[in-house]
Motif scaffolding. Structure first.
Motif, mmCIF file in Angstrom:
data_model
loop_
_atom_site.group_PDB
_atom_site.id
_atom_site.type_symbol
_atom_site.label_atom_id
_atom_site.label_comp_id
_atom_site.label_asym_id
_atom_site.label_seq_id
_atom_site.Cartn_x
_atom_site.Cartn_y
_atom_site.Cartn_z
ATOM 1 N N CYS A 48 0.796 -1.173 -0.095
ATOM 2 C CA CYS A 48 -0.160 0.004 0.038
ATOM 3 C C CYS A 48 1.023 1.298 -0.091
ATOM 4 C CB CYS A 48 -0.774 -0.041 1.285
ATOM 5 S SG CYS A 48 -2.387 -1.142 1.046
ATOM 6 N N TYR A 63 -7.646 -4.218 -3.041
ATOM 7 C CA TYR A 63 -8.739 -4.474 -3.995
ATOM 8 C C TYR A 63 -8.332 -4.806 -5.336
ATOM 9 C CZ TYR A 63 -13.587 -5.320 -5.857
ATOM 10 O OH TYR A 63 -14.490 -6.007 -6.391
ATOM 11 N N GLU A 102 -7.324 0.473 0.995
ATOM 12 C CA GLU A 102 -8.205 -0.477 0.844
ATOM 13 C C GLU A 102 -8.701 -0.636 -0.678
ATOM 14 O OE1 GLU A 102 -12.845 -1.879 2.118
ATOM 15 O OE2 GLU A 102 -11.601 -0.319 3.121
ATOM 16 N N ILE A 146 -6.420 -4.130 7.196
ATOM 17 C CA ILE A 146 -7.319 -3.549 6.143
ATOM 18 C C ILE A 146 -7.635 -4.824 5.152
ATOM 19 C CG2 ILE A 146 -6.999 -2.235 3.962
ATOM 20 C CD1 ILE A 146 -5.512 -0.054 5.566
ATOM 21 N N THR A 157 -2.021 -2.653 7.795
ATOM 22 C CA THR A 157 -2.006 -3.116 6.538
ATOM 23 C C THR A 157 -2.644 -4.315 6.590
ATOM 24 O OG1 THR A 157 -0.092 -1.802 5.747
ATOM 25 C CG2 THR A 157 -1.177 -3.241 4.152
ATOM 26 N N LYS A 211 -10.414 -6.613 6.407
ATOM 27 C CA LYS A 211 -11.557 -6.092 6.465
ATOM 28 C C LYS A 211 -12.030 -6.282 5.027
ATOM 29 C CE LYS A 211 -13.703 -1.399 6.155
ATOM 30 N NZ LYS A 211 -13.472 0.088 6.193
ATOM 31 N N LEU A 212 -11.135 -6.528 3.892
ATOM 32 C CA LEU A 212 -11.386 -6.466 2.633
ATOM 33 C C LEU A 212 -12.085 -7.760 2.411
ATOM 34 C CD1 LEU A 212 -10.994 -4.888 0.041
ATOM 35 C CD2 LEU A 212 -9.009 -5.945 -0.458
#
Length: 375
Positions: free
Chosen positions: A41, A66, A62, A94, A91, A97-98
């Motif tokens: 990221c 993706y 995010e 994240i 990171t 969460k994704l």
């Protein structure tokens, strides 16, 4: 299997690039690996959670992850995701969460059905977050059985070093078998200095079968009921017990204050208002208030017993036993207690038969020597 596609989540900072590059080359050099994609990221370089643009950096990360996952799986889905030792906690969260929030679309379209996530722990104190991360991936992303979380401790007998390998799988049917066979191969390989021991496995027990239709439905007649029937016939109900739990009702705005006097008033109200208790005299009620906070009131007479216990704060237990089976008595006792204890409400009510022969049935169930429907 061969030709694996691997995604590696690596560190974002410049100082981690050399280590991440070595790890990348090691994985890419494995004979069973065909392609390795790195996940980073750029927006998280120098990330400061207290800065004004922290939220923008998280959102950009995010979106970037993706896009990376979608773009890298045009030709082949991902077989495994590696959380590298250089990856940072934010990171990685994240990525969690994704996977969790878009699992229906992202997992099915971009990960193989038996995909796994792998990471290692070499510093038990500073890398404990990885264990929590992997457990949450299993619970929030890989939700269908037989998904599993496994932690294996490895010891290098040559240099006496240890590390833990953590694997979370997305429901592979042969995950446990593959794990056992791999550990056995390592143990039998004389050229290998690693010795692995499974520490824990969560999940992996059940195979999820959507719209499952059993081959046969079993009814009571399919089982030998002679033992349960014999026990049923030994029952001798002799009484009925009610258990009530009252607690302060925080939903009501009231000036009511509980005390031993209030409990005694409620007890007297039940004695006066319930015909079954009318035979009780005040001198038959014993009070115990010197054994701790609160108080206990108890009465025993030929027809049964009644006890009321206040914990000194916001809870009252009522225990009523009668030699007759009449649900109306329990209803009346509950009503009369709550009339006085206005700031309390019933949070639990339980009733059961009492007797001999491992009693489970009420008197009304055994009238006329009726046999149960399953006999």
């Amino acid at each position: 299997r061969d030709g694996l596609k691997i995604a590696m989540l690596i560190g974002n900072e410049d100082e981690t690039k050399d280590i991440a590059s070595k790890h990348y080359n090691t994985v890419q050099g494995l004979s069973i690996v065909n392609e390795v994609t790195t996940l980073i990221c750029p927006s998280m370089v120098g990330f400061n959670e207290y800065s004004a643009d922290a939220a923008n950096a998280l959102g950009s990360c995010e979106k970037h992850l993706y896009s990376e996952l979608k773009d890298s799986t045009v030709e082949k889905k991902i077989d495994a995701i590696i959380i590298d030792s250089t990856a940072d906690k934010v990171t990685a969260s994240i990525l969690l969460k994704l996977l969790a929030s878009r699992r229906k679309g992202l997992l099915g379209a971009n990960l193989e059905p038996d995909a796994i996530v792998i990471t290692t722990i070499t510093d038990a104190e500073n890398e404990a977050w990885k264990r929590n991360l992997m457990l949450r991936i299993k619970d929030e992303a890989f939700v269908k059985s037989p998904s599993a979380f496994a932690e294996i401790a490895f010891e290098n007998v040559q240099n006496d070093s240890v590390f833990n390998l953590i694997i979370t799988n997305d429901g592979g049917k042969q995950f446990i078998n593959h794990l056992n066979s791999t550990l056995t191969e390592l143990k039998n390989d004389n050229s290998n200095s690693l010795n692995g021991v499974v520490q824990i496995i969560h999940g992996g027990e059940w195979l999820y079968q959507e719209n499952f239709v059993p081959s046969r439905s079993y009814l009571p007649d399919d089982y030998d009921q002679s033992g349960p029937l014999a026990q049923w016939q030994t029952q001798k109900p002799i009484g009925h017990q009610f258990i009530l739990q009252l607690e302060a009702d925080t939903r009501k705005k009231t000036s009511f204050k509980m005390s031993s006097t209030q409990l005694k008033d409620a007890f007297k109200n039940a004695m006066a208002g319930v015909e079954f208790l009318s035979v009780l005299k005040e001198d038959q009620v014993k009070e115990f208030s010197d054994l701790g906070e609160g108080s206990l009131l108890m009465a025993i007479w030929p027809g049964g017993s009644l006890a009321a216990l206040w914990d000194g704060r916001n809870h009252v237990d009522i225990n009523l036993f009668t030699f007759v089976e009449d649900i109306k008595i329990g209803n009346q006792v509950q009503e009369k207690f709550t009339q006085v204890l206005r700031g309390f409400r019933t949070v639990l009510r339980d009733e059961q038969p009492r007797g001999m022969g491992r009693i489970v049935a009420y008197q009304r169930d055994l009238e006329g020597n009726m046999e149960p429907h399953w006999a």
